[in-house]
Design an enzyme around this catalytic site. Structure first.
Site, short mmCIF file in Angstrom:
data_model
loop_
_atom_site.label_atom_id
_atom_site.label_comp_id
_atom_site.label_asym_id
_atom_site.label_seq_id
_atom_site.Cartn_x
_atom_site.Cartn_y
_atom_site.Cartn_z
N GLU A 89 0.81 -1.20 0.00
CA GLU A 89 0.00 0.00 0.00
C GLU A 89 0.85 1.27 0.00
OE1 GLU A 89 -0.60 -2.46 2.34
OE2 GLU A 89 -2.75 -2.75 2.58
N CYS A 331 -1.89 4.04 10.55
CA CYS A 331 -0.70 3.37 11.06
C CYS A 331 -1.08 2.03 11.68
CB CYS A 331 -0.05 4.21 12.15
SG CYS A 331 0.62 5.75 11.55
#
Ligand code: SF4
Length: 339
Positions: A89, A331
């Site tokens: 990603e 995150c």
């Protein structure tokens, strides 16, 4: 074939000594700086130089498998399929300044560091990304960005310092005035504590921003949160942070992921003070983003109490917000999953 996205003009010229440096600069500027699909600037260059670069080099952007926008914060998560089928990603993140964006980049496919609260860590490590793959992801995101990309952070899949050479070369390309043209202080590399690499980074006196993730200053607790902490225990990590503090351009940024009921107590604040309290730190507090439900975010009151406990350190304590949580792109949530 030479991967052009892995090179600055100088290193490309070193690979192709028969091609003038000026032609290597033009190629780099067109293909990386402007993100063009082919060399555009042909005036003043011999046809032989252009043909030599085109014949010797390859460059291609990775295929986008999916792109998903988070309606809340407008970040866009890209899932790329690389040439060998591996998937990673990158996330395009709007900055506070209107029209400015940062790109969160992956450095590896998966990760070997084994942070307990991280979806990437649960994948294990498949392989490192090559510099050209990192730059390819960056260029693809930048090509679709509605504004100017003025920052990049290595906080996607992987531990950047576990793939040191490829990541540092990519950072150089991102900062090259004819490449990504991002200011070095706006390129952030985040490490969970690969001690030898922190020493190397300090010795090389690099000017990118470095963030060192601590998560706990108590060995047994850090071992439980960050598996690799058993390999490089806290005393060794503290020594590396000290070495970096000697050459760091400003305060040393320490990231601390808050896990409710785990690492937010007075014992942690005291241990942090004992471990690093003499250094000019900046502490970034981040809410854990666990996809399993095992690790809970600290409620406001718990977070505020921990911030109060850290006050004796007399250092800036900044709450950092993760973008993209609604689309699993925050995150600790990147796991090559198609939304
Ligand atoms: S938090 Fe970072 S270093 Fe830890 S497992 Fe996840 S990707 Fe790896």
């Amino acid at each position: 074939m030479i991967p052009l996205f892995a090179h600055t003009p100088d290193t490309l010229h070193a690979e192709l000594p028969g091609v003038p440096l000026a032609a290597c600069r033009r190629a780099f500027h067109d293909l990386v700086g402007k993100g063009l699909p082919a060399m555009e600037t042909r005036d003043g260059l011999s046809k032989a130089s252009i043909r030599a670069i085109e014949a010797a080099c390859h460059w291609a952007l990775p295929e986008v498998e999916t792109r998903v926008q988070d309606d809340f914060d407008k970040s866009v998560r890209y899932l790329f399929r690389l040439a060998d089928g591996a998937r990673v990603e990158a996330v395009c993140i709007p900055l506070h300044k209107p029209g400015r964006y940062s790109v969160c980049l992956s450095s590896q496919v998966g990760c070997a560091m084994g942070c307990a609260f991280c979806a990437t860590g649960r994948l294990g490590l498949a392989r490192n990304l090559a510099t050209e793959e990192i730059i390819g992801c960056f260029l693809r995101v930048r090509s679709e960005c509605p504004g100017r990309v003025s920052g990049a952070v290595f906080m996607g899949q992987g531990e950047p310092f576990h793939n040191y050479d490829a990541v540092l070369r990519a950072a150089e390309i991102l900062c090259h005035p004819n490449g990504g043209a991002i200011a070095a202080e706006n390129v952030t590399i985040s490490t969970v504590g690969v001690v030898p690499a922190i020493h190397r980074y300090a010795a090389e006196r690099r000017s990118f921003r470095l963030i060192i993730s601590l998560h706990s200053a108590i060995q047994s607790r850090r071992d439980a949160l960050v598996a690799v902490s058993r390999k490089w225990p806290l005393p060794a990590l503290a020594e590396a942070i000290r070495a970096y503090a000697q050459v760091a351009p400003g305060r040393v940024t320490v990231a601390y992921t808050l896990v409710s009921g785990v690492n937010t107590g007075a014992d942690e604040a005291e241990a942090l003070a004992a471990l690093l309290g003499d250094l000019p730190l900046r502490i970034n507090l981040i809410d854990v983003n666990d996809t399993t439900g095992e690790f809970a975010q600290a409620p406001d009151a718990e977070r505020r109490r921990f911030m109060d406990l850290l006050q004796p350190l007399r250092v800036p304590i900044v709450r950092r917000y993760s973008v993209g949580a609604a689309q699993n792109s925050a995150c600790g949530m990147l796991a090559s999953v198609t939304p």
